[in-house]
Motif scaffolding. Sequence first.
Motif, PDB file in Angstrom:
ATOM      1  N   ASN A   1       0.698   5.563   0.632  1.00 27.54           N
ATOM      2  CA  ASN A   1      -0.110   6.533   1.574  1.00 27.54           C
ATOM      3  C   ASN A   1      -1.128   5.830   2.609  1.00 27.54           C
ATOM      4  OD1 ASN A   1       1.118   8.378  -0.175  1.00 27.54           O
ATOM      5  ND2 ASN A   1      -0.715   8.248  -1.753  1.00 27.54           N
ATOM      6  N   SER A   2      -1.112   4.613   2.772  1.00 30.06           N
ATOM      7  CA  SER A   2      -1.927   3.844   3.791  1.00 30.06           C
ATOM      8  C   SER A   2      -1.457   2.586   4.035  1.00 30.06           C
ATOM      9  CB  SER A   2      -3.241   3.792   3.061  1.00 30.06           C
ATOM     10  OG  SER A   2      -4.119   3.075   3.999  1.00 30.06           O
ATOM     11  N   SER A   3      -1.784   2.049   5.323  1.00 30.39           N
ATOM     12  CA  SER A   3      -1.482   0.886   5.880  1.00 30.39           C
ATOM     13  C   SER A   3      -2.956   0.099   5.205  1.00 30.39           C
ATOM     14  CB  SER A   3      -1.546   0.677   7.237  1.00 30.39           C
ATOM     15  OG  SER A   3      -3.180   1.253   7.762  1.00 30.39           O
TER      16      SER A   3
ATOM     17  N   LEU B   1      -5.993  -1.375   4.055  1.00 37.62           N
ATOM     18  CA  LEU B   1      -7.319  -1.329   3.934  1.00 37.62           C
ATOM     19  C   LEU B   1      -8.398  -2.214   3.580  1.00 37.62           C
ATOM     20  CD1 LEU B   1      -7.447   2.416   2.069  1.00 37.62           C
ATOM     21  CD2 LEU B   1      -8.081   1.823   4.860  1.00 37.62           C
TER      22      LEU B   1
ATOM     23  N   TRP C   1       0.732  -1.203  -0.108  1.00 36.97           N
ATOM     24  CA  TRP C   1      -0.091   0.050  -0.151  1.00 36.97           C
ATOM     25  C   TRP C   1       0.713   1.289  -0.063  1.00 36.97           C
ATOM     26  CZ3 TRP C   1      -5.246   0.581  -0.523  1.00 36.97           C
ATOM     27  CH2 TRP C   1      -5.938  -0.599  -0.207  1.00 36.97           C
TER      28      TRP C   1
ATOM     29  N   SER D   1     -10.718  14.621  -5.195  1.00 39.51           N
ATOM     30  CA  SER D   1     -10.041  14.339  -3.735  1.00 39.51           C
ATOM     31  C   SER D   1     -10.009  15.673  -3.151  1.00 39.51           C
ATOM     32  CB  SER D   1      -8.540  13.989  -3.971  1.00 39.51           C
ATOM     33  OG  SER D   1      -7.710  13.813  -2.809  1.00 39.51           O
TER      34      SER D   1
ATOM     35  N   ASP E   1      -2.323  11.714  -3.213  1.00 39.84           N
ATOM     36  CA  ASP E   1      -2.250  11.749  -1.805  1.00 39.84           C
ATOM     37  C   ASP E   1      -3.262  10.479  -1.103  1.00 39.84           C
ATOM     38  OD1 ASP E   1      -4.410  13.145  -2.052  1.00 39.84           O
ATOM     39  OD2 ASP E   1      -3.945  14.916  -0.927  1.00 39.84           O
ATOM     40  N   PHE E   2      -3.980   9.958  -1.815  1.00 33.80           N
ATOM     41  CA  PHE E   2      -4.845   8.736  -1.514  1.00 33.80           C
ATOM     42  C   PHE E   2      -4.360   7.659  -1.354  1.00 33.80           C
ATOM     43  CE2 PHE E   2      -5.774  10.308  -5.881  1.00 33.80           C
ATOM     44  CZ  PHE E   2      -5.606   9.148  -6.515  1.00 33.80           C
ATOM     45  N   PRO E   3      -5.020   6.563  -0.878  1.00 32.67           N
ATOM     46  CA  PRO E   3      -4.140   5.462  -0.835  1.00 32.67           C
ATOM     47  C   PRO E   3      -4.190   4.521  -2.204  1.00 32.67           C
ATOM     48  CG  PRO E   3      -6.076   5.570   0.691  1.00 32.67           C
ATOM     49  CD  PRO E   3      -6.046   6.712  -0.025  1.00 32.67           C
TER      50      PRO E   3
ATOM     51  N   VAL F   1      -9.427   5.458  -3.860  1.00 32.40           N
ATOM     52  CA  VAL F   1      -8.538   4.370  -3.755  1.00 32.40           C
ATOM     53  C   VAL F   1      -7.987   4.055  -5.087  1.00 32.40           C
ATOM     54  CG1 VAL F   1      -7.956   1.848  -2.919  1.00 32.40           C
ATOM     55  CG2 VAL F   1      -9.609   3.260  -1.498  1.00 32.40           C
TER      56      VAL F   1
ATOM     57  N   VAL G   1     -13.784   8.308  -0.016  1.00 33.21           N
ATOM     58  CA  VAL G   1     -12.445   7.829  -0.091  1.00 33.21           C
ATOM     59  C   VAL G   1     -12.111   7.350  -1.425  1.00 33.21           C
ATOM     60  CG1 VAL G   1     -11.113   6.066   0.891  1.00 33.21           C
ATOM     61  CG2 VAL G   1     -12.415   6.986   2.445  1.00 33.21           C
TER      62      VAL G   1
END
Length: 393
Positions: free
Chosen positions: A258-260, A262, A256, A295, A332-334, A306, A304
């Motif tokens: 920008n994120s852990s 999801l 992933w 976004s 900047d999103f996942p 993705v 959200v």
Amino acid sequence: MRSPSSLKYGHGPVGIPQFTCGIKSRLSFLKSSRRIMRRAILFSIICLSWAAQVEVRAADTEPWNDPFWILLHQPSAVAELDLSPAQEQQFHAVRDDLDLRFLPLRNRSREEALSTATTLVAEAREKMQSLLEPKQQTRFKQLVLQRMGNDALLHEEVANRLNYSATQKTKLEKIDADTQEAVVELRKEMNDEGKDRQAVQQEYVKLLEDQQKKLVAVLTPVQRTALRNVIGEPFRGLKDNQPHIRAPDFGAEGEWINSSLLSLKELRGKVVVVHFYAFGCINCIRNYPWYLEWSERFKDKDVVIVGIHTPETSAERNSDSVRRKAAEAKFDFPVLIDDKKVNWNAWGNSMWPSVYLIDKQGYFREHWAGELKWKGNDGELHMRQKIEELLAE
């Protein structure tokens, strides 16, 4: 637009495969005048029929176009059954399981899709037979017949109940054959980019209205009364053409950005925009500005975005390159790096780029395949408006 060379049949920009119905080719709901409603006993079928498409009859017999399957995914139809809490829980468990096995068929060969989908629809019928009470089963059969429109008169159950004579059957089949021949010609016109699509649409509606009059004229007064009993009370919810299809959760494999890790389950209560892309795909890159605009527009709302990066070329399989390109694009999103196509296949995706909208309950509600602004289409506006609708639900 990139699409796998092995793809053997099309997918529309819809609510899910072209197995259901497409946005770009979608025709508006059939409208019958009051004069026709007075004259035709089929008013409860035609006037409430769903958004029709100019399709070849052979396509209508495919399992994903089965009215039974379609109505299982239509909330207003399910609500009409008045399920008990226990039934409702069981219903959603059964349907969700079927959906998660159905969606991967969208990018399989036509032969495999037909075979497996036929099995799944048969399984759905069997399980609904066990789940529904007799009264509910009867009502659902009526909804299916109403959903069929004019075709209901040729359905085996209707034919048996109305007990057509040999002469009547021949006349009905001739009317149907003539209509379908005309429909095929109209479909050719729909595929002609220089043709006025609205004019073709109006011609199609007129064609079905004429077919309706001819079919009804073949019936005796007694048969018309029997038909009313077979199809039941008119179901106003047939105009609701928003299928709800369970979206598969993101696969556990893959890195992933920008994120852990999801999951869609933890995103319940939010509208989720999922876009499949590959950083070397020019059609994907042309969609980037709209993802960034969404976004920013929805940053303070329950939306959200993705990205799922599924590679096609060897260069696109380098995770460091995926990260660098995502940073350059100002994502900047996942973003999930889907190197092994786990998500691509679970979602049955078949084209770069593709955009899906998932509602607050985790159901697919809209799909746009390809560039959002392709050849004068305004997919950006359509999808943005749909996001706002889902937020308001």
